[in-house]
Design an enzyme around this catalytic site. Structure first.
Site, PDB file in Angstrom:
ATOM      1  NE  ARG A   1      -3.050  -7.846  -4.555  1.00  0.00           N
ATOM      2  CZ  ARG A   1      -3.904  -8.096  -3.584  1.00  0.00           C
ATOM      3  NH1 ARG A   1      -3.472  -8.178  -2.354  1.00  0.00           N
ATOM      4  NH2 ARG A   1      -5.167  -8.292  -3.826  1.00  0.00           N
TER       5      ARG A   1
ATOM      6  CG  HIS B   1      -1.970  -0.961   1.306  1.00  0.00           C
ATOM      7  ND1 HIS B   1      -2.184  -1.740   2.424  1.00  0.00           N
ATOM      8  CD2 HIS B   1      -2.917  -1.332   0.410  1.00  0.00           C
ATOM      9  CE1 HIS B   1      -3.214  -2.547   2.208  1.00  0.00           C
ATOM     10  NE2 HIS B   1      -3.678  -2.313   0.988  1.00  0.00           N
TER      11      HIS B   1
ATOM     12  CE  LYS C   1     -13.840  -6.474   2.247  1.00  0.00           C
ATOM     13  NZ  LYS C   1     -12.514  -6.118   1.718  1.00  0.00           N
TER      14      LYS C   1
ATOM     15  CB  SER D   1      -4.782  -6.306   4.368  1.00  0.00           C
ATOM     16  OG  SER D   1      -4.299  -5.052   3.986  1.00  0.00           O
TER      17      SER D   1
END
Length: 160
Positions: free
Chosen positions: A91, A18, A42, A129
């Site tokens: 990514r 990040h 979440k 994460s």
């Protein structure tokens, strides 16, 4: 007119990947607002306030970065902040497919806002994460994945 970009995410927790995207974005735009999404669907490890504090601590040496949070639609937040761009890190191809959908709907909602995709540094291409939390949960070292302050915060969360 100053160029303002929003770099959104859950940042639960912020990783070196990040930070790489944030730092690189800060070289392209006059101001980067790192915006923590308060996603009610979440169950985050860190509260929004904790994530904001960790981000402020880890970006304090980047003068044109501001940390904030938002609820609701990203495009509404971007307009509220008078930003003209969204920065997203990628990514892998799987990230691109999802992010392309998001960029397309944001473009439909406001054609004046551009989404900029930045490829992650290869050394962070595997990093997320979720992976960091899984490793930290088992008391394995994460010092090469997150800033020191985040590593300490993770240890405190997982002390039993």
């Amino acid at each position: 007119m100053a160029s303002i970009a929003v770099c959104p995410g859950s940042f639960d927790p912020v990783t070196l990947g990040h930070l790489d995207i944030i730092k690189r974005g800060s070289k392209v735009f006059d101001k980067v607002i790192v915006a923590v999404l308060n996603n009610r669907s979440k169950q985050p490890l860190f509260t929004v306030e904790e994530r904001i504090e960790l981000l402020r601590e880890t970006t304090r040496d980047i003068p044109n970065v501001e940390v904030d949070n938002f609820n609701g639609l990203l495009i509404d937040y971007v307009k509220e902040k008078n930003a003209s761009a969204i920065i997203k890190g990628l990514r892998a191809v799987s990230d691109f497919e999802y992010e392309l959908q998001m960029a397309s709907i944001n473009r439909k909602l406001d054609e004046n806002v551009e989404t900029f995709f930045m490829m992650t540094n290869n050394k962070y291409s595997y990093l997320s994460s979720s992976i960091v939390k899984e490793i930290a949960k088992y008391d394995a070292p994460v010092g090469d994945l997150v800033p020191d302050v985040v590593e300490e915060a993770l240890k405190k969360k997982y002390i039993k």
